[in-house]
Design a protein around this motif. Structure first.
Motif, PDB file in Angstrom:
ATOM      1  N   ALA A 125       0.727  -1.226   0.308  1.00 29.41           N
ATOM      2  CA  ALA A 125       0.063  -0.064   0.071  1.00 29.41           C
ATOM      3  C   ALA A 125       0.740   1.704   0.415  1.00 29.41           C
ATOM      4  CB  ALA A 125      -1.040   0.203   0.841  1.00 29.41           C
ATOM      5  N   PRO A 126       1.487   1.559   0.858  1.00 32.47           N
ATOM      6  CA  PRO A 126       2.504   3.011   0.732  1.00 32.47           C
ATOM      7  C   PRO A 126       2.872   2.295  -0.812  1.00 32.47           C
ATOM      8  CG  PRO A 126       3.294   0.726   3.404  1.00 32.47           C
ATOM      9  CD  PRO A 126       2.188   0.639   2.005  1.00 32.47           C
ATOM     10  N   ALA A 127       4.313   1.746  -0.978  1.00 27.14           N
ATOM     11  CA  ALA A 127       4.661   1.478  -2.706  1.00 27.14           C
ATOM     12  C   ALA A 127       3.589   2.009  -3.701  1.00 27.14           C
ATOM     13  CB  ALA A 127       5.606   0.227  -2.661  1.00 27.14           C
ATOM     14  N   TYR A 128       2.205   1.884  -3.410  1.00 26.10           N
ATOM     15  CA  TYR A 128       1.786   1.783  -4.623  1.00 26.10           C
ATOM     16  C   TYR A 128       0.947   3.575  -4.758  1.00 26.10           C
ATOM     17  CZ  TYR A 128      -3.171   2.994  -6.444  1.00 26.10           C
ATOM     18  OH  TYR A 128      -3.909   3.493  -7.103  1.00 26.10           O
ATOM     19  N   GLU A 129       1.592   4.249  -3.131  1.00 25.76           N
ATOM     20  CA  GLU A 129       1.091   5.313  -3.099  1.00 25.76           C
ATOM     21  C   GLU A 129       2.621   6.404  -3.427  1.00 25.76           C
ATOM     22  OE1 GLU A 129      -1.560   7.227  -2.556  1.00 25.76           O
ATOM     23  OE2 GLU A 129      -2.926   5.260  -2.284  1.00 25.76           O
ATOM     24  N   ALA A 130       3.307   5.825  -3.382  1.00 26.29           N
ATOM     25  CA  ALA A 130       5.136   6.778  -3.925  1.00 26.29           C
ATOM     26  C   ALA A 130       5.073   6.624  -5.082  1.00 26.29           C
ATOM     27  CB  ALA A 130       6.000   6.069  -3.244  1.00 26.29           C
ATOM     28  N   ALA A 131       4.267   5.546  -5.838  1.00 30.19           N
ATOM     29  CA  ALA A 131       4.316   5.072  -7.321  1.00 30.19           C
ATOM     30  C   ALA A 131       3.501   6.367  -7.710  1.00 30.19           C
ATOM     31  CB  ALA A 131       4.057   4.133  -7.394  1.00 30.19           C
ATOM     32  N   ARG A 132       2.594   6.401  -7.169  1.00 28.60           N
ATOM     33  CA  ARG A 132       1.280   7.291  -7.695  1.00 28.60           C
ATOM     34  C   ARG A 132       1.820   8.680  -7.767  1.00 28.60           C
ATOM     35  NH1 ARG A 132      -3.895   7.219  -4.534  1.00 28.60           N
ATOM     36  NH2 ARG A 132      -4.517   8.695  -5.939  1.00 28.60           N
ATOM     37  N   GLN A 133       2.464   9.015  -6.798  1.00 32.26           N
ATOM     38  CA  GLN A 133       3.206  10.629  -6.914  1.00 32.26           C
ATOM     39  C   GLN A 133       3.854  10.730  -7.751  1.00 32.26           C
ATOM     40  OE1 GLN A 133       3.694  11.306  -2.830  1.00 32.26           O
ATOM     41  NE2 GLN A 133       1.575  10.482  -1.741  1.00 32.26           N
ATOM     42  N   ILE A 134       4.351   9.166  -8.615  1.00 29.39           N
ATOM     43  CA  ILE A 134       5.748   9.677  -9.993  1.00 29.39           C
ATOM     44  C   ILE A 134       5.222  10.361 -10.514  1.00 29.39           C
ATOM     45  CG2 ILE A 134       7.344   8.700 -11.624  1.00 29.39           C
ATOM     46  CD1 ILE A 134       7.109   6.546  -8.686  1.00 29.39           C
ATOM     47  N   ARG A 135       5.513  12.077 -11.305  1.00 30.00           N
ATOM     48  CA  ARG A 135       5.400  12.288 -12.368  1.00 30.00           C
ATOM     49  C   ARG A 135       5.286  12.194 -13.763  1.00 30.00           C
ATOM     50  NH1 ARG A 135       4.834  18.281  -9.836  1.00 30.00           N
ATOM     51  NH2 ARG A 135       5.357  18.070  -7.913  1.00 30.00           N
ATOM     52  N   ASP A 136       6.643  11.112 -13.955  1.00 24.95           N
ATOM     53  CA  ASP A 136       7.076  10.589 -14.713  1.00 24.95           C
ATOM     54  C   ASP A 136       6.553   9.594 -15.462  1.00 24.95           C
ATOM     55  OD1 ASP A 136       8.203   9.299 -16.985  1.00 24.95           O
ATOM     56  OD2 ASP A 136      10.246  10.686 -17.005  1.00 24.95           O
ATOM     57  N   ASP A 137       5.261   9.722 -16.711  1.00 23.05           N
ATOM     58  CA  ASP A 137       4.503   8.268 -16.910  1.00 23.05           C
ATOM     59  C   ASP A 137       5.239   7.490 -17.283  1.00 23.05           C
ATOM     60  OD1 ASP A 137       1.944  10.145 -16.470  1.00 23.05           O
ATOM     61  OD2 ASP A 137       2.304  11.034 -19.461  1.00 23.05           O
ATOM     62  N   LYS A 138       5.911   7.363 -17.827  1.00 25.51           N
ATOM     63  CA  LYS A 138       6.792   5.781 -17.962  1.00 25.51           C
ATOM     64  C   LYS A 138       7.225   5.570 -16.887  1.00 25.51           C
ATOM     65  CE  LYS A 138      10.757   3.182 -20.330  1.00 25.51           C
ATOM     66  NZ  LYS A 138      10.700   1.861 -19.417  1.00 25.51           N
ATOM     67  N   VAL A 139       8.206   5.798 -15.200  1.00 26.79           N
ATOM     68  CA  VAL A 139       8.672   5.406 -14.730  1.00 26.79           C
ATOM     69  C   VAL A 139       7.086   5.363 -14.349  1.00 26.79           C
ATOM     70  CG1 VAL A 139       9.710   6.636 -12.650  1.00 26.79           C
ATOM     71  CG2 VAL A 139      10.424   7.474 -14.974  1.00 26.79           C
ATOM     72  N   ARG A 140       5.923   6.129 -13.465  1.00 26.48           N
ATOM     73  CA  ARG A 140       4.780   5.804 -13.074  1.00 26.48           C
ATOM     74  C   ARG A 140       4.653   4.559 -13.237  1.00 26.48           C
ATOM     75  NH1 ARG A 140       1.843   9.426 -13.249  1.00 26.48           N
ATOM     76  NH2 ARG A 140       0.680   9.101 -14.935  1.00 26.48           N
ATOM     77  N   ALA A 141       4.256   4.832 -14.571  1.00 27.38           N
ATOM     78  CA  ALA A 141       4.368   2.970 -15.616  1.00 27.38           C
ATOM     79  C   ALA A 141       4.378   2.113 -14.927  1.00 27.38           C
ATOM     80  CB  ALA A 141       3.813   2.928 -16.497  1.00 27.38           C
ATOM     81  N   ASP A 142       6.200   2.158 -14.971  1.00 22.36           N
ATOM     82  CA  ASP A 142       7.087   0.378 -14.482  1.00 22.36           C
ATOM     83  C   ASP A 142       6.967   0.883 -13.133  1.00 22.36           C
ATOM     84  OD1 ASP A 142       8.170   0.318 -17.291  1.00 22.36           O
ATOM     85  OD2 ASP A 142       9.385   1.702 -16.935  1.00 22.36           O
ATOM     86  N   SER A 143       6.694   1.380 -12.588  1.00 17.34           N
ATOM     87  CA  SER A 143       6.591   1.341 -11.134  1.00 17.34           C
ATOM     88  C   SER A 143       5.098   0.160 -10.729  1.00 17.34           C
ATOM     89  CB  SER A 143       6.645   2.681 -10.091  1.00 17.34           C
ATOM     90  OG  SER A 143       7.490   2.783 -10.515  1.00 17.34           O
ATOM     91  N   LEU A 144       4.159   0.760 -11.045  1.00 14.64           N
ATOM     92  CA  LEU A 144       2.664   0.224 -10.772  1.00 14.64           C
ATOM     93  C   LEU A 144       2.856  -1.537 -11.695  1.00 14.64           C
ATOM     94  CD1 LEU A 144       0.535   2.777 -11.862  1.00 14.64           C
ATOM     95  CD2 LEU A 144       0.954   2.769  -9.470  1.00 14.64           C
ATOM     96  N   LEU A 145       3.335  -1.162 -12.374  1.00 16.88           N
ATOM     97  CA  LEU A 145       3.451  -3.130 -13.239  1.00 16.88           C
ATOM     98  C   LEU A 145       4.833  -3.729 -12.487  1.00 16.88           C
ATOM     99  CD1 LEU A 145       4.263  -2.278 -16.801  1.00 16.88           C
ATOM    100  CD2 LEU A 145       2.715  -3.470 -15.781  1.00 16.88           C
ATOM    101  N   TYR A 146       5.236  -3.403 -11.227  1.00 15.85           N
ATOM    102  CA  TYR A 146       6.018  -3.764 -10.282  1.00 15.85           C
ATOM    103  C   TYR A 146       5.575  -4.379  -9.590  1.00 15.85           C
ATOM    104  CZ  TYR A 146       9.592  -5.214  -7.024  1.00 15.85           C
ATOM    105  OH  TYR A 146      10.319  -5.769  -6.208  1.00 15.85           O
ATOM    106  N   LEU A 147       4.603  -3.578  -9.152  1.00 17.51           N
ATOM    107  CA  LEU A 147       3.979  -4.065  -8.037  1.00 17.51           C
ATOM    108  C   LEU A 147       2.907  -4.673  -8.788  1.00 17.51           C
ATOM    109  CD1 LEU A 147       2.714  -0.320  -6.094  1.00 17.51           C
ATOM    110  CD2 LEU A 147       3.896  -2.259  -5.339  1.00 17.51           C
TER     111      LEU A 147
END
Length: 156
Positions: A125-147
């Motif tokens: 859950a905290p990792a998801y919140e951190a991922a949602r705050q990432i501004r770069d769409d590609k980095v955010r997408a990679d982070s969400l896919l990792y989760l």
């Protein structure tokens, strides 16, 4: 001047002795010293060795702050297994991550490291919140896919 040359020769001999012990080779004679009675140096240089790994955590302050893990300040015998030290550090960091001032990308990478090392569902859950705050769409997408992949792996 002659005294400095003797010190240089003594230092070279000490280095040669260390090298000989480590490699089993006979040291080369480098500028042999003139025949003089041996003089014990005031402080002979000691060979540099790797610092021993600490076997205990820092000393516990007299009043332990609220929310501090019970292991804080206790001796910990990890020996040379630094992966256990890393895991313990990540477990201690997790409850205080909200106090760490880093960019969202770095915060997510810390949570990612916690997930990889600890395999604890409480980190998701905290990792998801951190991922949602990432501004770069590609980095955010990679982070969400990792989760998503991590959740799938934990559910198996």
């Amino acid at each position: 001047m002659n005294q400095n040359r003797n010190k240089d020769n003594d230092l070279q001999r000490a280095i040669d002795e260390i090298t000989q012990k480590n490699t089993g080779q006979t040291p080369k004679a480098a500028n042999p010293a003139p025949a003089q009675p041996p003089v014990a140096p005031a402080a002979a240089p000691k060979p540099q060795m790797a610092a021993p790994q600490p076997t205990m955590a820092p000393q516990m302050p007299s009043s332990m702050p609220a929310g501090m893990p019970a292991s804080y300040g206790r001796p910990m015998s990890y020996g040379a297994d630094i992966s256990k030290v890393k895991e313990a550090a990540l477990k201690e960091l997790f409850p205080i991550m909200d106090r760490v001032e880093v960019e969202p990308e770095k915060r997510f990478l810390l949570y990612q490291e916690m997930l990889t090392t600890m395999r604890d569902k409480a980190v998701i859950a905290p990792a998801y919140e951190a991922a949602r705050q990432i501004r770069d769409d590609k980095v955010r997408a990679d982070s969400l896919l990792y989760l998503i992949n991590s959740i799938d792996e934990m559910s198996l």
